[in-house]
Design an enzyme around this catalytic site. Structure first.
Site, PDB file in Angstrom:
ATOM      1  N   ARG A 163      10.073  -4.976  -1.610  1.00  0.00           N
ATOM      2  CA  ARG A 163       9.466  -5.333  -2.623  1.00  0.00           C
ATOM      3  C   ARG A 163      10.451  -5.961  -3.848  1.00  0.00           C
ATOM      4  O   ARG A 163      10.405  -5.929  -4.825  1.00  0.00           O
ATOM      5  CB  ARG A 163       9.029  -3.965  -3.633  1.00  0.00           C
ATOM      6  CG  ARG A 163       8.176  -3.065  -2.795  1.00  0.00           C
ATOM      7  CD  ARG A 163       6.641  -3.905  -2.473  1.00  0.00           C
ATOM      8  NE  ARG A 163       5.775  -2.578  -1.747  1.00  0.00           N
ATOM      9  CZ  ARG A 163       5.609  -2.622  -0.719  1.00  0.00           C
ATOM     10  NH1 ARG A 163       6.122  -3.477   0.274  1.00  0.00           N
ATOM     11  NH2 ARG A 163       4.693  -1.710  -0.345  1.00  0.00           N
ATOM     12  N   SER A 245       1.098   1.724  -6.179  1.00  0.00           N
ATOM     13  CA  SER A 245       2.349   2.461  -6.403  1.00  0.00           C
ATOM     14  C   SER A 245       3.105   2.256  -7.567  1.00  0.00           C
ATOM     15  O   SER A 245       3.239   0.884  -7.726  1.00  0.00           O
ATOM     16  CB  SER A 245       2.911   2.360  -5.067  1.00  0.00           C
ATOM     17  OG  SER A 245       2.272   2.569  -3.812  1.00  0.00           O
ATOM     18  N   GLU A 341       7.810  -0.050  -9.623  1.00  0.00           N
ATOM     19  CA  GLU A 341       7.358  -1.259  -8.776  1.00  0.00           C
ATOM     20  C   GLU A 341       6.567  -2.236  -9.729  1.00  0.00           C
ATOM     21  O   GLU A 341       6.828  -3.254  -9.564  1.00  0.00           O
ATOM     22  CB  GLU A 341       6.537  -0.853  -7.391  1.00  0.00           C
ATOM     23  CG  GLU A 341       6.046  -1.732  -6.508  1.00  0.00           C
ATOM     24  CD  GLU A 341       5.339  -1.344  -5.214  1.00  0.00           C
ATOM     25  OE1 GLU A 341       5.709  -0.520  -4.756  1.00  0.00           O
ATOM     26  OE2 GLU A 341       4.304  -2.054  -5.219  1.00  0.00           O
TER      27      GLU A 341
HETATM   28  C1  LIG Z   1      -5.069  -0.525  -5.455  1.00  0.00           C
HETATM   29  C2  LIG Z   1      -3.763  -1.234  -5.370  1.00  0.00           C
HETATM   30  C3  LIG Z   1      -3.224  -1.450  -4.197  1.00  0.00           C
HETATM   31  C4  LIG Z   1      -1.995  -1.939  -4.071  1.00  0.00           C
HETATM   32  N1  LIG Z   1      -1.299  -1.841  -2.870  1.00  0.00           N
HETATM   33  C5  LIG Z   1      -0.340  -2.710  -2.654  1.00  0.00           C
HETATM   34  C6  LIG Z   1       0.481  -2.826  -1.464  1.00  0.00           C
HETATM   35  O1  LIG Z   1      -0.089  -1.853  -0.450  1.00  0.00           O
HETATM   36  N2  LIG Z   1       1.561  -3.397  -1.222  1.00  0.00           N
HETATM   37  C7  LIG Z   1       2.124  -4.082  -1.963  1.00  0.00           C
HETATM   38  O2  LIG Z   1       3.108  -4.958  -1.737  1.00  0.00           O
HETATM   39  N3  LIG Z   1       1.452  -4.155  -3.360  1.00  0.00           N
HETATM   40  C8  LIG Z   1       0.253  -3.400  -3.848  1.00  0.00           C
HETATM   41  N4  LIG Z   1      -0.392  -3.426  -4.977  1.00  0.00           N
HETATM   42  C9  LIG Z   1       0.436  -4.420  -5.901  1.00  0.00           C
HETATM   43  C10 LIG Z   1      -0.349  -5.786  -6.265  1.00  0.00           C
HETATM   44  O3  LIG Z   1      -1.450  -5.885  -5.716  1.00  0.00           O
HETATM   45  C11 LIG Z   1       0.749  -6.819  -5.628  1.00  0.00           C
HETATM   46  O4  LIG Z   1       2.170  -6.820  -6.239  1.00  0.00           O
HETATM   47  C12 LIG Z   1       0.095  -8.181  -5.806  1.00  0.00           C
HETATM   48  O5  LIG Z   1       0.826  -9.189  -5.146  1.00  0.00           O
HETATM   49  C13 LIG Z   1       0.044  -8.511  -7.321  1.00  0.00           C
HETATM   50  O6  LIG Z   1      -0.876  -9.826  -7.434  1.00  0.00           O
HETATM   51  P1  LIG Z   1      -1.327 -10.442  -8.800  1.00  0.00           P
HETATM   52  O7  LIG Z   1      -1.784 -11.540  -8.480  1.00  0.00           O
HETATM   53  O8  LIG Z   1      -2.175  -9.341  -9.365  1.00  0.00           O
HETATM   54  O9  LIG Z   1      -0.040 -10.304  -9.758  1.00  0.00           O
HETATM   55  P2  LIG Z   1       0.327 -10.156 -11.104  1.00  0.00           P
HETATM   56  O10 LIG Z   1       0.131  -8.636 -11.327  1.00  0.00           O
HETATM   57  O11 LIG Z   1      -0.514 -10.938 -12.107  1.00  0.00           O
HETATM   58  O12 LIG Z   1       1.869 -10.559 -11.221  1.00  0.00           O
HETATM   59  C14 LIG Z   1       2.608  -9.726 -10.702  1.00  0.00           C
HETATM   60  C15 LIG Z   1       4.121 -10.474 -10.958  1.00  0.00           C
HETATM   61  O13 LIG Z   1       4.296 -11.758 -10.378  1.00  0.00           O
HETATM   62  C16 LIG Z   1       4.327 -12.752 -11.263  1.00  0.00           C
HETATM   63  N5  LIG Z   1       3.187 -13.852 -10.745  1.00  0.00           N
HETATM   64  C17 LIG Z   1       1.938 -13.630 -10.819  1.00  0.00           C
HETATM   65  N6  LIG Z   1       1.563 -14.940 -10.160  1.00  0.00           N
HETATM   66  C18 LIG Z   1       2.561 -15.871 -10.103  1.00  0.00           C
HETATM   67  C19 LIG Z   1       2.777 -17.544  -9.562  1.00  0.00           C
HETATM   68  N7  LIG Z   1       1.827 -17.831  -9.352  1.00  0.00           N
HETATM   69  N8  LIG Z   1       4.053 -17.786  -9.710  1.00  0.00           N
HETATM   70  C20 LIG Z   1       5.103 -16.724 -10.084  1.00  0.00           C
HETATM   71  N9  LIG Z   1       5.052 -15.497 -10.488  1.00  0.00           N
HETATM   72  C21 LIG Z   1       3.935 -15.170 -10.361  1.00  0.00           C
HETATM   73  C22 LIG Z   1       3.986 -12.102 -12.666  1.00  0.00           C
HETATM   74  O14 LIG Z   1       4.563 -12.854 -13.650  1.00  0.00           O
HETATM   75  C23 LIG Z   1       4.467 -10.588 -12.349  1.00  0.00           C
HETATM   76  O15 LIG Z   1       5.903 -10.936 -12.663  1.00  0.00           O
HETATM   77  C24 LIG Z   1      -1.386  -2.736  -4.997  1.00  0.00           C
HETATM   78  C25 LIG Z   1      -2.194  -2.927  -6.418  1.00  0.00           C
HETATM   79  C26 LIG Z   1      -3.277  -2.100  -6.572  1.00  0.00           C
HETATM   80  C27 LIG Z   1      -4.129  -2.034  -7.829  1.00  0.00           C
END
Ligand SMILES: Cc1cc2nc3c(=O)[nH]c(=O)nc-3n(C[C@H](O)[C@H](O)[C@H](O)COP(=O)(O)OP(=O)(O)OC[C@H]3O[C@@H](n4cnc5c(N)ncnc54)[C@H](O)[C@@H]3O)c2cc1C
Length: 372
Positions: A163, A245, A341
């Site tokens: 992570r 998480s 996380e």
């Molecule tokens: C129900 C649920 C289940 C999940 N299960 C998992 C799992 O099994 N495994 C896991 O690893 N994660 C899990 N997650 C967490 C999440 O889905 C991941 O971390 C995902 O990659 C976040 O993507 P996002 O586009 O929503 O990022 P955001 O929430 O928009 O951003 C997350 C971070 O990344 C940065 N960011 C976003 N886009 C970019 C970009 N293009 N360039 C640079 N930085 C950027 C943001 O500034 C922030 O710091 C889960 C979340 C939920 C709600």
């Protein structure tokens, strides 16, 4: 291009569904906006936003939000064994997993149904059911906002860990524009983790030859299983706001683990190496009776102790306070400091460009710097 309204509502743009606003928002959906993006980040504090599924937003953020919605993908560099795909950062991760599987390429099936965008996936090296993104990632294209230019980072330069990544360690410096993954043309199932190992068992029991049993299994079937398990286990953010998480599974040294094991024989943990154990954070939280505990509309999910939810119009602050209660009790009882996380974004935590020394300043994210 930039929304000039005095404040932009981010409530629909974060999976917790907490009320939050920002000074403005730029939809970054074309590569010819790169110069504008660089200029903006040199002049104002900003937050890079994908699907908002790994963020806890606290109230008003005095910054410009750069919402990454770059779309499109292409396959290239095909060999007998592999094919590469380059995917633009704004594509939905799960949709792309299904696209590749339906096109006959495997590798990403265990990572089905993880919310969010492709561009955010390398930031925390997303992982599930024994597979991490880093195993398939070839390279990342990004804007290095510090140097004001487009760069390409190979897998090694991304410094991936559990992570964690170079992008997370330098949060705000890189805006990822596309990700290149190397997919398999021949399916090699990864069924070590429960409950996916049931697939191997089911196949074996209906076929005496275990080798050919797993070979009848398809990557799409594994994805179906992952999706079914996740839908059963995790709350759907559209129905109950959450960010998956909330804490990482802590890694502790073996001596500490053995002390805990003698006191709590049922403790759930997995070896990382000879010296360290990864403890199931959900087990620790569950032991302390937190499931179902509420605080000002925030709650610990009744089935998954590791998931905090917005049960009843909770503010980001309420969710943060509940998370701090958990951290304090876990530390007191088990001597383990749980690390978030989810990224906390508050007034002090947006990335600011520091004109005086031409450097980025990441204001402290430590919970102690927040006044509760
Ligand atoms: C129900 C649920 C289940 C999940 N299960 C998992 C799992 O099994 N495994 C896991 O690893 N994660 C899990 N997650 C967490 C999440 O889905 C991941 O971390 C995902 O990659 C976040 O993507 P996002 O586009 O929503 O990022 P955001 O929430 O928009 O951003 C997350 C971070 O990344 C940065 N960011 C976003 N886009 C970019 C970009 N293009 N360039 C640079 N930085 C950027 C943001 O500034 C922030 O710091 C889960 C979340 C939920 C709600």
């Amino acid at each position: 291009m930039t929304n000039t309204a005095p404040s932009v509502d981010l409530t629909q743009l974060n999976s917790f569904g907490v009320v939050a606003t920002a000074d403005g928002l730029l939809e970054f959906n074309r590569m010819d906006q790169v110069t504008d993006v660089i200029k903006l980040t040199q002049q104002q504090p900003y937050l890079i936003l994908g699907g908002g599924s790994n963020l806890l937003l606290l109230g008003h953020l005095p910054c410009q939000v750069i919402h990454v919605t770059l779309s499109g993908w292409r396959y290239h560099d095909e060999t007998n064994e592999h094919i590469n795909i380059t995917i633009n950062a704004g594509e939905n991760w799960h949709n792309m997993v299904m696209q590749t599987l339906n096109d006959g390429y495997s590798g990403l099936e265990n990572l089905s149904l993880i919310p969010g965008t492709v561009g955010a996936a390398p930031v925390q090296n997303i992982g599930a059911y024994g597979v991490e993104l880093k195993e398939y990632l070839q390279s990342v294209e990004a804007i290095d906002l510090k140097q004001g230019k487009l760069v390409s980072l190979d897998n090694r330069s991304c410094n991936f860990d559990y992570r964690n990544s170079y992008f997370k360690q330098n949060i705000g410096r890189f805006l990822i524009t596309s990700v290149t993954l190397k997919l398999n043309k021949r399916f090699k199932p990864r069924l070590e983790y429960r409950p996916l190992n049931e697939l191997a068992e089911t196949a074996t029991s209906s076929n005496s030859d275990s080798q050919s049993a797993t070979s009848t299994l398809t990557a799409l079937q594994v994805a179906d299983k992952v999706i079914a398990v996740r839908q059963q286990k995790l709350p759907d953010p559209d129905a109950l706001g959450n960010a998956g998480s909330f804490f990482k599974n802590p890694i502790i040294d073996k001596a500490h683990f053995l002390r805990l094991k003698s006191q709590f024989p049922a403790i759930v943990a997995y070896p990382v190496d000879d010296q360290q154990m990864k403890v199931a954070a959900g087990w620790l939280i569950d032991q302390l009776g937190f499931k179902g505990v509420t605080h000002n509309g925030a709650a610990v999910h009744t089935e998954q102790a590791l998931v905090l939810v917005n049960q009843n119009n909770a503010s980001g602050q309420a969710i943060l306070e509940l998370s701090k209660q958990i951290q304090q009790k876990v530390e007191k009882v088990f001597g383990i400091r749980l690390e978030r996380e989810v990224r906390l974004v508050s007034e002090q935590c947006v990335t600011e460009y520091n004109f005086s020394n031409d450097n980025f300043a990441n204001i402290s994210h430590s919970p102690d710097s927040l006044n509760l």
